[in-house]
Write an enzyme that holds these catalytic residues in place. Structure first.
Site, PDB file in Angstrom:
ATOM      1  N   CYS A   2      13.727   3.397 -80.339  1.00 49.56           N
ATOM      2  CA  CYS A   2      12.355   3.026 -80.626  1.00 49.56           C
ATOM      3  C   CYS A   2      11.855   3.763 -81.849  1.00 49.56           C
ATOM      4  O   CYS A   2      12.590   4.437 -82.553  1.00 49.56           O
ATOM      5  CB  CYS A   2      11.451   3.363 -79.437  1.00 49.56           C
ATOM      6  SG  CYS A   2      12.030   2.757 -77.842  1.00 49.56           S
ATOM      7  N   ILE A  53      16.920  -1.386 -74.731  1.00 47.47           N
ATOM      8  CA  ILE A  53      18.360  -1.245 -74.535  1.00 47.47           C
ATOM      9  C   ILE A  53      18.690  -0.902 -73.091  1.00 47.47           C
ATOM     10  O   ILE A  53      19.669  -1.387 -72.531  1.00 47.47           O
ATOM     11  CB  ILE A  53      18.921  -0.179 -75.503  1.00 47.47           C
ATOM     12  CG1 ILE A  53      18.849  -0.697 -76.952  1.00 47.47           C
ATOM     13  CG2 ILE A  53      20.367   0.191 -75.162  1.00 47.47           C
ATOM     14  CD1 ILE A  53      19.188   0.338 -78.004  1.00 47.47           C
TER      15      ILE A  53
END
Length: 659
Positions: A2, A53
């Site tokens: 991120c 993810i």
């Protein structure tokens, strides 16, 4: 993976305009395009741009603890979260997601800043404690993930990239001439500084706590090359190394999306890829770069390894024109000048990964630094051997084994090379012995600069390169490794060439050789297990001979490079190159000597053969001019904000309301 941002009021609560965080987050949309999250109260605003993810449906940030007194935004991956979670549950912690982010939060709740010692991963963390009104920022041990901050008008402003900070309406960019001089000496700006005045990087292995308006920065981990008290047999070292590397590779396959691998054709990535093929059941996609310029191309070895391992292999083809075409975009993501064009092909490679619908790749970074793989380590060993008999005629001939091209030089040129390497030859007590030739050579570029250091190189290095208290007790190889890691790997290799080029295309890189267990094991190794004679990465080669064909595991290290002057000066030279290197543009930036730059440009345009220093000069001046243009002169024209079509989770505690 991120990106994170935040604004903290240091002295008193005051409203932070609701437009600020969406604007900061929009600048790093590439880091996390899947969804966004914002936390607001009267003291702090936190934001996250998420590349999902792990726990794809339930891991949206910000995330809180059970009583909503702690809030976290996080960039990175914690690979041992699977093992940590049940330990925390046994202590009474209750989870609402299945993601690694929440594990960090409960660890912090349980152990405070000591939580960092439990984490095996790559991370930049921000945790807000509403009861203590304290902010905790932390960065992983080796600086794999970035974190920047500045202090401005009573606020701490931070983010995963500098452009998030510049998106704050109170902040503007100004290039720091002293930092630019660092680039033109050490190849990069050394942490905690950045190329911009008053904007800092949190150093690797450090955390920052803010309470009652006071900042407290502390180190929680450091490199230590002190060897074990008793040496073991080479087989003992090999057995432990094998188990560590296998485990560090396999836990980096943990994801709820497919994981691929970069395959350069060299020893490092070939070994980790072979481990995946041997110990994991999943199919594997691999990716590599082929160059149109044969001087830089290694595609033959890449194809051979892909065929041997049976991977689904994809190749991106990089030309000189590609590099010059992409260079402005590359510098937008590096956010700093660079003396190399090597990030540009890496940008193309990560775009190939993204276009292949993958978000995660394993790569081989770290093996050269921690296992003694670079020529600079062998060069140091030869020079120390030569220094014992500085008048010897045959000892400097060992340089021909390191740099075979010396054998093709004329007698006069060969004499020049020997004189070059003889500089400071007997100054073996200097802590910077291994790197002084490189830094002195690069410092020749300072002739281009308007502002230059007022002290000599060694004195300057002593001020900028932090040496640990036990540095002098380490072996010469260990000292050289340490300098390479803190002055090059962390601030350049893992940043400009690593995180930035991957995340520019929303791709997360993972690094088995940078698992802290592997790092600490390698740091304790005897030097001759890493560099044996002039054989680099000896221990890794012993492991790789079990996994790879002889022509791969025995292959001499070839550094990854990309063409420079031939990329910018050819029949299709882009307009921006000549515009930014023109006398008017150079004079306008006020950073370089226009006459010196003009001479460099004419030399490149003439078709003359350029040496490494001139090549670095071209990349350095052009990239600096791009930084000045993109971040100082025209940054506001690139500002944007999140839109109604974005998935945005807003937690607004200023009105005790959840949107």
């Amino acid at each position: 993976m991120c990106g994170i941002v935040g604004v903290l009021n240091l002295q008193e609560p005051q409203p932070i305009p609701e437009t600020v965080l969406p604007q900061m987050l929009a600048m790093i949309r590439h880091r996390g395009p899947d969804e966004f999250g914002i936390y607001r109260d009267e003291w702090v605003n936190l934001g996250n741009a998420r590349l999902s993810i792990i726990d794809l449906s339930g891991g949206q940030q910000p995330i809180c603890n059970e009583d909503e007194t702690l809030w976290i935004v996080f960039n990175g991956e914690i690979f041992n979260y699977v093992e940590l979670r049940p330990q925390l549950e046994a202590l009474g912690h209750r989870f609402t997601t299945n993601c690694d982010t929440e594990v960090i939060l409960h660890l912090y709740e349980e152990y405070g800043v000591d939580c960092l010692n439990y984490l095996n991963g790559q991370f930049a963390i921000a945790i807000w404690d509403t009861r203590q009104r304290s902010l905790f920022l932390a960065r992983d041990r080796l600086g794999i993930r970035p974190l920047f901050y500045t202090l401005c008008q009573g606020q701490l402003i931070f983010g995963s990239e500098i452009k998030t900070i510049l998106a704050h309406p109170r902040v503007c960019a100004a290039i720091d001439p002293a930092a630019l001089t660092q680039v033109f000496t050490f190849w990069t700006v050394l942490t905690p500084h950045t190329i911009f005045q008053d904007i800092y990087s949190l150093s690797p292995g450090h955390y920052l706590q803010v309470q009652d308006g006071q900042l407290n920065i502390q180190r929680y981990w450091e490199l230590d090359f002190t060897p074990e008290a008793s040496q073991r047999t080479p087989q003992d070292y090999l057995d432990e190394f094998e188990q560590l590397l296998i485990d560090s590779t396999l836990i980096r396959l943990r994801a709820d999306v497919p994981v691929g691998a970069y395959l350069s054709g060299g020893l490092d990535s070939s070994t980790t890829t072979a481990i995946i093929r041997q110990y994991a059941q999943n199919s594997l996609e691999t990716f590599s770069i082929a160059f149109s310029d044969p001087e830089f191309d290694e595609s033959e070895f890449q194809r051979r390894m892909a065929d041997i391992l049976g991977t689904n292999h994809r190749v991106v083809y990089c030309t000189h024109t590609d590099i010059s075409r992409l260079f402005p975009e590359v510098i937008w993501h590096t956010e700093t000048p660079t003396l190399r064009t090597a990030p540009a092909p890496m940008f193309m490679l990560s775009r190939l990964v993204r276009d292949s619908h993958l978000k995660v790749v394993l790569t081989g970074e770290g093996a050269d630094e921690f296992l003694g793989g670079y020529d600079i380590f062998k060069e140091m060993a030869i020079r120390r051997f030569w220094a014992k008999q500085p008048d010897s005629q045959w000892r400097p001939l060992l340089l021909k084994r390191l740099y075979p091209e010396i054998s093709r030089l004329s007698r006069s040129s060969e004499a020049f090379v020997q004189a070059f390497f003889k500089k400071n030859l007997t100054d073996t007590e200097s802590p910077f012995y291994s790197h002084i030739i490189r830094w002195s050579n690069t410092a020749r570029l300072q002739r281009l600069l308007v502002s230059k250091p007022e002290v000599g190189l060694l004195e300057w290095a002593e001020k900028l390169v932090p040496l640990q208290s036990n540095f002098s007790s380490w072996s010469p190889l260990a000292q050289a490794q340490y300098l390479e890691i803190v002055s090059f790997m962390s601030p350049y290799l893992l940043s400009s060439q690593g995180d930035r080029m991957a995340m520019a295309n929303s791709v997360e890189g993972r690094f088995p050789f940078l698992d802290y267990r592997v790092v600490e094991f390698c740091d304790r190794l005897p030097s001759n297990v890493k560099l044996r004679g002039l054989t680099e990465k000896w221990l890794l080669r012993q492991l790789s001979r079990k996994l790879l064909p002889p022509d791969i595991w025995q292959r001499r290290k070839r550094p990854y490079r990309a063409p420079i002057h031939r990329s910018f000066f050819h029949q299709d030279t882009p307009d921006y190159v000549l515009e930014l290197l023109s006398e008017d543009a150079v004079r306008a930036s006020g950073l370089f000597n226009p006459l010196a730059v003009n001479q460099l440009v004419r030399k490149a345009q003439s078709g003359a053969t350029l040496g490494e220093v001139d090549d670095m000069a071209i990349a350095g001046v052009l990239s600096t001019q791009l930084v000045d243009q993109q971040f100082v002169k025209t940054f506001n024209s690139r500002l944007s904000s999140l839109t109604t079509s974005d998935r945005v989770k807003v937690i607004d505690r200023t009105v005790e309301q959840i949107h």
